[in-house]
Write a protein that holds these residues in place. Structure first.
Motif: not given
Length: 510
Positions: A428-448
């Motif tokens: 996973v390289a720079q997965p949240t680059r350019g993403l907003d807080v809602g999308a970051i929250e979703f991706i972080h939860k998905t990775l966990l």
């Protein structure tokens, strides 16, 4: 117009085919303040700034600069009216010096026809000393670090007489120490009476550096906030329209067997120089190993070697107990290796393809998408509809070409595809680059969630908060080597920052 404002944008409307990017937006920026503009991907903030800088023209609305109504035909008009833009991706010529880059395009002349470098250097040096932008005017761009290159970008705008500076995601490529230095420079510019507009997704930075905040969502302004009277939770709610978990809680999870390992790995860059120098590490099932470091320290070459995109010179890579050194990407994918690349346009998308094809790239020979060598379009369309909803990809037009989505939504398409491939190991390289807080929250939860399901995850990120929040172990890379390995609960941002700048762990803790 009120004389206290440096920038007033009134009723700005900007339409693109099928998209209303700015819907009667008002922006008021006071003279001498640092004004943050924040919002989700596709909220319209970059479109708004591009109109202020003359790159786009409003369909409706008015722009006033220091009380004077303006109508910019292009960036040159904006520059002549005292506006400068510090781009996220630097517009510098590597083999020219600092001074040459600063004056490029607006060279001073002696006797009306000959470029006068000596007087230009003197002006650049005076500007750098006046604003604390210390940099060697004779150094070549290719020989100075990223933080210094950004100072050159700022000097370029000041040399052209900028009174209003637009900073577009300025900390994206900086270490924590370089970010602090940038903020010091911004404070000095503010003391000198300059006005700044600061675009950022990092709410902690917005809270630290700005005076006022304009929040945008779906092309409209949803809030105008005074920084000293608000908090990150309120900003996030105005951005997303709901409460957002700003830092996900990582539950305890015991890692299992080693899924992936590299040993004494050497990889060359495009110039034939050693970019990865004999590193070794492993990742276990149910574990997130984070690699921290400033861009350009071998992370890109490491990721490309792991994912089959670059030749390994020496050493070995093992996946699920098998030697996969120099295996091609298709075989690695069939072994359930997923890869979220740092450059979504180069390695993540085919911009001329519709989104539904982009959502199956690298999986298009798998069932249910392929049946006896023929694509099953019903299955492909159903997959696209499902992922567009699940990952909140906007607009909800899965037939639209990949190149017509905003950068953040392009990133969501790549992330959706790779996380949906049921990986055993994911890079996973720079997965949240350019993403907003809602999308970051979703991706972080998905990775966990994947971690809990015993997927092995290698996370490469320049966002230290992301590395600390998600990683079980942190490796720090500098010039192709690992400076040290730490656990997030046993280290500090300062320690990791020093390693990112080239100090080994034992030196940091000496």
């Amino acid at each position: 117009m009120e004389k206290e404002y440096a920038v007033v944008m009134k009723g700005i409307v900007k339409r693109f085919p099928g998209v209303l990017a700015n819907d009667h937006v008002d922006l008021h920026v006071k003279k001498g303040e640092i004004h943050a503009v924040v919002g989700e991907n596709g909220a319209g903030k970059t479109t708004l700034m591009n109109q202020l800088y003359g790159l786009l023209h409003p369909d409706e609305g008015e722009i006033y600069i220091f009380g004077k109504k303006v109508n910019f035909r292009g960036p040159r008009d904006a520059i002549e009216n005292g506006i400068g833009m510090v781009h996220q991706h630097f517009m510098l010529v590597d083999n020219l010096t600092v001074a040459e880059n600063v004056v490029l395009g607006s060279e001073s002349k002696k006797w009306g026809f000959m470029f006068d470098l000596s007087s230009a250097k003197k002006v650049v040096k005076e500007l750098s000393e006046k604003y604390g932008l210390y940099v060697d005017v004779d150094a070549k761009i290719e020989d100075i670090p990223v933080g210094m290159q950004q100072r050159v970008e700022i000097l370029k705008t000041l040399y052209r007489g900028a009174e209003i500076l637009i900073f577009d995601e300025p900390t994206a490529v900086l270490t924590p120490q370089e970010t602090e230095e940038l903020f010091e420079v911004m404070r000095r510019l503010k003391e000198a009476g300059k006005t700044m507009i600061f675009i950022s997704h990092k709410l902690n930075e917005v809270m630290e550096i700005s005076d006022n905040i304009t929040v945008m969502r779906l092309g409209k302004v949803t809030a105008n906030l005074v920084t000293s009277e608000t908090n990150p939770r309120e900003i996030a709610r105005a951005m997303v329209g709901r409460d957002v978990v700003l830092r996900v809680e990582k539950s305890a999870h015991k890692p299992k067997e080693v899924v992936f390992e590299v040993e004494n790995l050497w990889v060359k860059d495009n110039r034939g120089l050693d970019a990865v120098k004999g590193i070794s590490f492993n990742v276990r099932a149910g574990e997130i190993v984070g690699i921290a470091g400033v861009a350009g320290n071998g992370q890109t070459e490491l990721v490309e070697a792991i994912s089959g995109l670059r030749k390994v010179e020496k050493g070995s890579i093992r996946l699920l107990g098998n030697d996969v050194t120099n295996l091609d990407p298709r075989k690695l994918r069939d072994m359930r290796l997923s890869h979220i690349p740092e450059d979504r346009l180069k390695h993540g998308l085919i911009v001329q393809y519709p989104a539904y094809y982009n959502l199956i790239l690298g999986q298009h020979w798998w069932r249910p998408f392929s049946n006896n060598g023929f694509l099953d379009h019903n299955a492909i369309y159903e997959n696209a509809k499902d992922l567009f909803e699940k990952f909140d990809i906007r607009p909800r037009n899965w037939r639209m070409l990949g190149g017509n989505f905003s950068g953040g939504n392009q990133q969501k398409i790549v992330v959706a595809r790779e996380l949906n491939a049921k990986p055993k190991f994911i890079v996973v390289a720079q997965p949240t680059r350019g993403l907003d807080v809602g999308a970051i929250e979703f991706i972080h939860k998905t990775l966990l969630k994947l971690r809990k399901e015993d997927v092995a995850i290698l996370l490469i990120s320049m966002e230290l908060e992301e590395i600390f929040s998600l990683s079980d172990r942190i490796l720090v890379m500098y010039e192709g080597e690992i400076m040290g390995q730490v656990r997030p609960e046993e280290t500090t941002v300062e320690e990791v920052g020093l390693m990112m700048a080239g100090k080994k762990l034992e030196e940091v803790r000496a």
